[in-house]
Design a protein around this motif. Structure first.
Motif, PDB file in Angstrom:
ATOM      1  N   GLU A  17       0.799  -1.217   0.000  1.00 42.81           N
ATOM      2  CA  GLU A  17       0.000   0.000   0.000  1.00 42.81           C
ATOM      3  C   GLU A  17       0.838   1.275   0.000  1.00 42.81           C
ATOM      4  O   GLU A  17       0.300   2.367  -0.087  1.00 42.81           O
ATOM      5  N   VAL A  18       2.150   1.114   0.106  1.00 45.73           N
ATOM      6  CA  VAL A  18       2.998   2.260   0.406  1.00 45.73           C
ATOM      7  C   VAL A  18       3.001   3.314  -0.698  1.00 45.73           C
ATOM      8  O   VAL A  18       3.250   4.483  -0.436  1.00 45.73           O
ATOM      9  N   TYR A  19       2.701   2.937  -1.934  1.00 48.73           N
ATOM     10  CA  TYR A  19       2.712   3.908  -3.027  1.00 48.73           C
ATOM     11  C   TYR A  19       1.277   4.327  -3.341  1.00 48.73           C
ATOM     12  O   TYR A  19       0.477   3.542  -3.825  1.00 48.73           O
ATOM     13  N   VAL A  20       0.989   5.573  -3.049  1.00 52.54           N
ATOM     14  CA  VAL A  20      -0.359   6.100  -3.235  1.00 52.54           C
ATOM     15  C   VAL A  20      -0.257   7.395  -4.028  1.00 52.54           C
ATOM     16  O   VAL A  20       0.762   8.081  -4.005  1.00 52.54           O
ATOM     17  N   PRO A  21      -1.313   7.766  -4.736  1.00 55.01           N
ATOM     18  CA  PRO A  21      -1.281   9.002  -5.533  1.00 55.01           C
ATOM     19  C   PRO A  21      -1.180  10.242  -4.646  1.00 55.01           C
ATOM     20  O   PRO A  21      -1.410  10.194  -3.437  1.00 55.01           O
ATOM     21  N   ARG A  22      -0.891  11.360  -5.294  1.00 58.00           N
ATOM     22  CA  ARG A  22      -0.814  12.622  -4.568  1.00 58.00           C
ATOM     23  C   ARG A  22      -2.204  13.209  -4.346  1.00 58.00           C
ATOM     24  O   ARG A  22      -3.094  13.056  -5.177  1.00 58.00           O
ATOM     25  N   ASN A  23      -2.342  13.895  -3.228  1.00 59.03           N
ATOM     26  CA  ASN A  23      -3.573  14.630  -2.920  1.00 59.03           C
ATOM     27  C   ASN A  23      -3.348  16.106  -3.209  1.00 59.03           C
ATOM     28  O   ASN A  23      -2.230  16.604  -3.126  1.00 59.03           O
ATOM     29  N   PRO A  24      -4.406  16.847  -3.510  1.00 55.94           N
ATOM     30  CA  PRO A  24      -4.255  18.291  -3.690  1.00 55.94           C
ATOM     31  C   PRO A  24      -3.666  18.938  -2.442  1.00 55.94           C
ATOM     32  O   PRO A  24      -3.985  18.546  -1.312  1.00 55.94           O
ATOM     33  N   LYS A  25      -2.828  19.922  -2.645  1.00 63.51           N
ATOM     34  CA  LYS A  25      -2.169  20.600  -1.534  1.00 63.51           C
ATOM     35  C   LYS A  25      -3.180  21.092  -0.502  1.00 63.51           C
ATOM     36  O   LYS A  25      -2.931  21.009   0.711  1.00 63.51           O
ATOM     37  N   GLU A  26      -4.314  21.603  -0.954  1.00 62.76           N
ATOM     38  CA  GLU A  26      -5.306  22.157  -0.031  1.00 62.76           C
ATOM     39  C   GLU A  26      -5.782  21.113   0.969  1.00 62.76           C
ATOM     40  O   GLU A  26      -6.023  21.430   2.137  1.00 62.76           O
ATOM     41  N   GLU A  27      -5.919  19.865   0.528  1.00 61.77           N
ATOM     42  CA  GLU A  27      -6.346  18.803   1.441  1.00 61.77           C
ATOM     43  C   GLU A  27      -5.295  18.553   2.507  1.00 61.77           C
ATOM     44  O   GLU A  27      -5.616  18.322   3.684  1.00 61.77           O
ATOM     45  N   VAL A  28      -4.030  18.571   2.104  1.00 66.88           N
ATOM     46  CA  VAL A  28      -2.948  18.333   3.058  1.00 66.88           C
ATOM     47  C   VAL A  28      -2.858  19.488   4.051  1.00 66.88           C
ATOM     48  O   VAL A  28      -2.692  19.283   5.258  1.00 66.88           O
ATOM     49  N   VAL A  29      -2.974  20.705   3.554  1.00 67.35           N
ATOM     50  CA  VAL A  29      -2.944  21.870   4.438  1.00 67.35           C
ATOM     51  C   VAL A  29      -4.104  21.814   5.426  1.00 67.35           C
ATOM     52  O   VAL A  29      -3.955  22.155   6.608  1.00 67.35           O
ATOM     53  N   ASN A  30      -5.261  21.357   4.964  1.00 68.30           N
ATOM     54  CA  ASN A  30      -6.405  21.209   5.868  1.00 68.30           C
ATOM     55  C   ASN A  30      -6.066  20.276   7.024  1.00 68.30           C
ATOM     56  O   ASN A  30      -6.388  20.558   8.185  1.00 68.30           O
ATOM     57  N   LEU A  31      -5.415  19.147   6.702  1.00 68.75           N
ATOM     58  CA  LEU A  31      -5.028  18.202   7.756  1.00 68.75           C
ATOM     59  C   LEU A  31      -4.035  18.843   8.716  1.00 68.75           C
ATOM     60  O   LEU A  31      -4.144  18.679   9.937  1.00 68.75           O
ATOM     61  N   ILE A  32      -3.055  19.570   8.176  1.00 72.90           N
ATOM     62  CA  ILE A  32      -2.060  20.220   9.025  1.00 72.90           C
ATOM     63  C   ILE A  32      -2.749  21.146  10.025  1.00 72.90           C
ATOM     64  O   ILE A  32      -2.487  21.093  11.233  1.00 72.90           O
ATOM     65  N   LEU A  33      -3.624  21.994   9.517  1.00 71.65           N
ATOM     66  CA  LEU A  33      -4.285  22.964  10.386  1.00 71.65           C
ATOM     67  C   LEU A  33      -5.200  22.276  11.395  1.00 71.65           C
ATOM     68  O   LEU A  33      -5.297  22.703  12.550  1.00 71.65           O
ATOM     69  N   GLU A  34      -5.858  21.199  10.975  1.00 73.45           N
ATOM     70  CA  GLU A  34      -6.707  20.446  11.894  1.00 73.45           C
ATOM     71  C   GLU A  34      -5.877  19.764  12.976  1.00 73.45           C
ATOM     72  O   GLU A  34      -6.247  19.769  14.158  1.00 73.45           O
ATOM     73  N   ASP A  35      -4.764  19.157  12.579  1.00 78.97           N
ATOM     74  CA  ASP A  35      -3.866  18.531  13.553  1.00 78.97           C
ATOM     75  C   ASP A  35      -3.426  19.538  14.609  1.00 78.97           C
ATOM     76  O   ASP A  35      -3.412  19.249  15.813  1.00 78.97           O
ATOM     77  N   LEU A  36      -3.045  20.727  14.153  1.00 78.09           N
ATOM     78  CA  LEU A  36      -2.527  21.734  15.067  1.00 78.09           C
ATOM     79  C   LEU A  36      -3.627  22.309  15.946  1.00 78.09           C
ATOM     80  O   LEU A  36      -3.400  22.614  17.123  1.00 78.09           O
ATOM     81  N   GLU A  37      -4.828  22.446  15.389  1.00 77.07           N
ATOM     82  CA  GLU A  37      -5.959  22.922  16.195  1.00 77.07           C
ATOM     83  C   GLU A  37      -6.274  21.938  17.309  1.00 77.07           C
ATOM     84  O   GLU A  37      -6.487  22.335  18.472  1.00 77.07           O
TER      85      GLU A  37
END
Length: 550
Positions: free
Chosen positions: A160-180
């Motif tokens: 499973e280790v090779y997965v497609p890329r996600n849009p940057k906005e989705e990743v940034v959303n996770l970052i901000l949610e993690d930090l919140e």
């Protein structure tokens, strides 16, 4: 202590290799495993400690080589990236990719398993919050470098280790949610003693402010920065002398372990005689070419003490080298070495009279005879140089400051500006605090307008001079869409200002006498705002696709 460190290394390997494969029905009895590890507080603490090894240390400063503040005397891979002259086979690309995802994987392993431990729920969530901050830090670098990247929130098996890329906005959303979420479970107090260097509520919020700023989410950046300010626990560092306050922060006087630094929010602290680096020596190495050469671009960016840039101020008049440092923003001489200042570059090859001190800098040295620090731009840094360790190899215990309260103040001001909300009150509670620390004239919005100075340009200038040599400049250039700055020749001082111009006779110069230290740089806006996906990753998983222009 040594046993604990060794155990952490073993644990790191475990976190990297752990996965959901169930080909073994029984938990192994002679090694760490998911079935037996996640049981108590000590184990969760060890797992969290292991994750801190993924937080950048001195290589945060090394990334400054991608910008236009400094120049390394020989070719480095970060320097190649900044010059635009590289391809997707450059090994640093793959190193950054694999390093950040290693941290992500370790964090995912923790977050999948920590609820199994039988400990106080609040303590459990606080440790998980530290892990979320570190994962957010890893993902912030990934999105800064590549934009769209694979968003992985769980540990993966080999299939499973090779997965497609996600849009940057989705990743940034996770970052901000993690930090919140992390901010809700972390203590507000500055970590001290045994907790020195650990992530706190301020770290989560300050990183959230940075990530939001980098991604144009001005309202989120403003709120997160203000939340840090309202915690009431952070303050700008001072050693009691405006002529040294800024400089001292980046020496042993500003070490977190000395318990008088309430400014640094995220750092890689270094305990003396335990985990050391070589930064101070690289800055003023006494028998070679210095590794960090300030550029003309950086030198010219400092305002005069009247608050005007050099092209507008009547105070700017240069006849000799020493004049460059006169009447400038005091942060300049606490960042860039001025004649008469203490340094570790030692004997510069000139005859020394009885009244001269070889430990005081006098003139730049351009030829290498192993009898003094050599510069290729005519300038030397003093910021981050702990003079007591310059003469020793690999003995520097200076803390590496990754995110400071000063940056939070700058973020708040910039976020307010970009929303059209900036007021003089905002300037007074942010930028003017930075200026007060060093005794610099206040920024005044009315005066900027009267002098035809652009507010946005001046706030960006403030960020550049305050955060010089802290690894932020390259990312600022990219997010401000000023890539053309990276295509310019790197220049140094004017040889005609030297007391002995012949000492720089072997250097290339432009028609006005300024040293041309590096040329051939390029920046293609159609591709250089993002890094290419590393070749080795594409070979393993072509479906990652490639960034535009690469």
């Amino acid at each position: 202590m040594k046993k604990r460190i060794l155990y952490s290394f073993i644990l790191s390997a475990f976190l990297l290799s752990s996965c959901d494969d169930d080909f073994l029905e029984r938990a192994p009895l002679d090694e760490i495993s998911n079935e037996t590890f996640w049981e108590n507080e000590e184990q969760l603490v060890l797992a969290t400690n292991a994750l801190y090894a993924n937080v950048k240390a001195k290589n945060t400063v090394d990334m400054e080589n991608m910008g236009d503040n400094t120049l390394w005397p020989s070719t480095t891979q970060y320097q190649l990236i900044g010059s635009g002259n590289f391809g997707n086979d450059l090994s640093t690309l793959n190193t950054e990719w694999t390093t950040q995802y290693r941290g992500v994987r370790q964090a995912n392993a923790f977050l999948e398993n920590y609820q199994k431990a039988t400990i106080d729920p609040a303590r459990k969530e606080a440790l998980a919050a530290e892990v979320r901050v570190i994962r957010a830090l890893m993902y912030s670098y990934l999105t800064n470098f590549w934009g769209d990247v694979p968003l992985v929130k769980n540990t993966l098996s080999i299939d499973e280790v090779y997965v497609p890329r996600n849009p940057k906005e989705e990743v940034v959303n996770l970052i901000l949610e993690d930090l919140e979420e992390a901010a809700q479970h972390l203590p507000s107090e500055i970590p001290t003693g045994a907790n020195l260097g650990r992530m706190s509520k301020g770290a989560a919020l300050a990183l959230q402010a940075r990530v939001a700023l980098y991604n144009g989410r001005w309202d989120v950046a403003e709120k997160a920065a203000k939340d840090v300010m309202d915690l009431g626990v952070y303050a700008l560092f001072t050693s009691g002398d405006p002529s040294r306050n800024y400089y001292d922060l980046f020496t042993y006087k500003g070490k977190l372990s000395r318990n008088n630094n309430r400014e640094t929010i995220i750092a890689r602290p270094h305990l003396e005689d335990l985990v050391l680096h070589n930064l101070s020596r690289e800055i003023q190495v006494p028998d070679q070419v210095v590794r960090w050469n300030p550029t003309k671009s950086l030198v010219d960016s400092y305002l005069m003490v009247d608050g005007l840039p050099i092209e507008k101020s009547p105070l700017y008049s240069i006849e000799k080298y020493e004049d460059v440092f006169e009447n400038r923003d005091p942060r300049m001489t606490q960042t860039i070495l001025e004649p008469g200042a203490e340094w570790g570059g030692r004997y510069d090859g000139r005859p020394i009279s009885e009244n001269e001190n070889p430990n005081v800098f006098m003139v730049p040295k351009f030829s290498s005879d192993r009898r003094g620090a050599v510069t290729i731009t005519g300038y030397y840094f003093t910021k981050y140089a702990e003079v007591s360790t310059v003469g020793m190899v690999g003995r520097d215990a200076n803390d590496i400051h990754l995110l400071r309260y000063a940056e939070v103040l700058l973020t708040y001001a910039e976020a307010r500006l970009e929303q059209g909300k900036l007021t003089q009150e905002d300037i007074d509670m942010t930028i003017n605090l930075l200026r007060d620390r060093v005794g610099m004239k206040h920024m005044n919005l009315a005066e900027l307008a009267a002098n035809g100075m652009d507010v946005r340009e001046e706030i960006r200038r403030e960020r550049r001079v305050e955060l010089a040599l802290e690894g932020q400049r390259y990312f600022d250039i990219l997010r401000w869409k000023q890539g053309e700055l990276l295509a310019q020749d790197v220049k140094g001082t004017n040889v005609n200002w030297l007391s002995n111009p012949a000492s720089a006779a072997n250097l290339r110069k432009d028609q006005n006498g300024f040293i041309v230290a590096y040329t051939g740089r390029t920046f293609d806006p159609s591709r250089n705002y993002l890094w290419p996906i590393p070749l080795s990753q594409l070979e393993r998983f072509p479906d990652l696709g490639q960034n535009p222009g690469w």
